[in-house]
Enzyme design. Structure first.
Site, PDB file in Angstrom:
ATOM      1  CG  ASP A   1      -1.320  -0.358  -3.544  1.00  6.11           C
ATOM      2  OD1 ASP A   1      -2.205   0.003  -4.337  1.00  6.11           O
ATOM      3  OD2 ASP A   1      -0.119  -0.186  -3.758  1.00  6.11           O
TER       4      ASP A   1
ATOM      5  CG  HIS B   1       6.702   0.340  -3.684  1.00  4.39           C
ATOM      6  ND1 HIS B   1       6.422   1.477  -2.961  1.00  4.39           N
ATOM      7  CD2 HIS B   1       6.108   0.532  -4.877  1.00  4.39           C
ATOM      8  CE1 HIS B   1       5.684   2.287  -3.682  1.00  4.39           C
ATOM      9  NE2 HIS B   1       5.483   1.753  -4.856  1.00  4.39           N
TER      10      HIS B   1
ATOM     11  CG  ASN C   1      10.515   2.094  -2.901  1.00  2.60           C
ATOM     12  OD1 ASN C   1       9.789   1.538  -3.721  1.00  2.60           O
ATOM     13  ND2 ASN C   1      10.102   2.484  -1.720  1.00  2.60           N
TER      14      ASN C   1
ATOM     15  CD  GLU D   1       7.227   1.508   0.661  1.00  2.00           C
ATOM     16  OE1 GLU D   1       7.616   1.147  -0.470  1.00  2.00           O
ATOM     17  OE2 GLU D   1       6.977   2.692   0.931  1.00  2.00           O
TER      18      GLU D   1
HETATM   19  C1  GLP Z   1       2.527   3.339  -6.179  1.00  2.00           C
HETATM   20  C2  GLP Z   1       1.634   2.151  -5.792  1.00  2.00           C
HETATM   21  C3  GLP Z   1       1.927   0.913  -6.599  1.00  2.00           C
HETATM   22  C4  GLP Z   1       2.234   1.315  -8.016  1.00  2.00           C
HETATM   23  C5  GLP Z   1       3.568   2.030  -8.026  1.00  2.00           C
HETATM   24  C6  GLP Z   1       3.979   2.567  -9.377  1.00  2.00           C
HETATM   25  O1  GLP Z   1       3.045   3.973  -5.072  1.00  2.00           O
HETATM   26  N1  GLP Z   1       1.665   1.814  -4.414  1.00  2.00           N
HETATM   27  O2  GLP Z   1       0.846   0.013  -6.532  1.00  2.00           O
HETATM   28  O3  GLP Z   1       2.308   0.174  -8.836  1.00  2.00           O
HETATM   29  O4  GLP Z   1       3.628   3.029  -7.025  1.00  2.00           O
HETATM   30  O5  GLP Z   1       3.144   3.595  -9.819  1.00  2.00           O
HETATM   31  P1  GLP Z   1       3.191   4.202 -11.263  1.00  2.00           P
HETATM   32  O6  GLP Z   1       2.600   3.193 -12.167  1.00  2.00           O
HETATM   33  O7  GLP Z   1       2.339   5.462 -11.181  1.00  2.00           O
HETATM   34  O8  GLP Z   1       4.623   4.495 -11.591  1.00  2.00           O
END
Ligand code: GLP
Length: 244
Positions: free
Chosen positions: A67, A138, A136, A143
């Site tokens: 993403d 995702h 959340n 989302e």
């Molecule tokens: C982000 C990304 C995701 C990621 C998630 C968790 O917003 N869009 O691809 O896996 O949130 O991130 P983190 O590993 O920093 O907690």
């Protein structure tokens, strides 16, 4: 779906990196999709070490970025581009032809989505997808409320993603939308690892594993994947019923 609980972040990151190494040995032309973020950073670092230690030939692997934040330029350290270049592509000297990331600065984002879908289709699907989980629920930028039938798409970020997202971005940029692979890609990928560590992820991991499967909590889709593995540390597992 399986659940694997490790003592700590190091343990689960080492297991995830080893899975990638194993795949690269069995199928040197494999297609790998990786998430950015704090969770997979150590996996990437360990992967770099392992590839170098074993002198592994990864010249036929294809790397797909899960993403990207729309409107954040690739040289911004909060972007997924920046993460991948710094943690993986530069240290391993991976050339552009093996890399497919969304250009989230494009004024034709729909074309970016179709291009990514075509790459994945032409490769015969994703062999291994490594994802994190947002606060959340995702996955990528899928989302709450997203359709499980989507391939790549552009989406309005919800309030949780917008506020949590600020941690990645030091300079002032406006976050509004994300561009992401869809949950259909996840369902169709041959294997998926969902990684989570730390106490702050305990609640979302509990919902992922113990609540009903629902698109209002996208990560619950893992329950549906025959070759999905949720890899977490003891802290992220601390609220699970089986752990009490
Ligand atoms: C982000 C990304 C995701 C990621 C998630 C968790 O917003 N869009 O691809 O896996 O949130 O991130 P983190 O590993 O920093 O907690």
């Amino acid at each position: 779906m399986q659940l694997e609980i490790f003592e700590d972040h190091q343990g689960l990151s080492d297991a995830a990196a080893s899975d990638i190494i194993e795949l690269a040995k069995i199928k040197p032309s494999a297609t790998l999709c990786l998430a950015s973020g704090e969770t997979p950073r150590l996996t990437c670092q360990l992967l770099v070490q392992k590839v170098k230690n074993e002198n592994l030939d990864i010249s036929r692997l294809t790397f797909i970025g899960l993403d990207e934040w729309v409107n954040i330029p690739p040289d911004n350290e909060g972007s997924c581009h920046y993460f991948f270049r710094n943690e993986l592509f530069s240290p391993l000297g991976i050339p552009e032809k093996q890399i497919h990331l969304f250009d989230a600065m494009s004024d034709k984002l729909q074309d970016e989505c179709r291009k990514m879908d075509a790459v994945i289709r032409n490769k015969g699907g994703i062999d291994l997808m490594i994802v994190g989980i947002g606060m959340n629920g995702h996955i990528g930028f899928n989302e709450p409320g997203v359709s499980f039938d989507n391939y790549s798409h552009v989406i309005d970020l919800d309030d949780t993603s917008l506020s949590v997202g600020q941690k990645y971005v030091k300079t002032k940029v406006s976050l509004q939308k994300g561009i992401t692979l869809g949950l259909r890609h996840l369902l169709e990928s041959k294997k998926v690892l969902l990684l989570a560590n730390g106490k702050k992820k305990a609640e979302v991991i509990k919902k992922t594993l113990e609540d009903n499967l629902t698109n209002s909590f996208p990560a619950s889709i893992m329950q549906k994947h025959a070759h999905g593995i949720v890899m977490i540390d003891e802290e992220a597992a601390s609220l699970l019923n089986q752990h009490k």
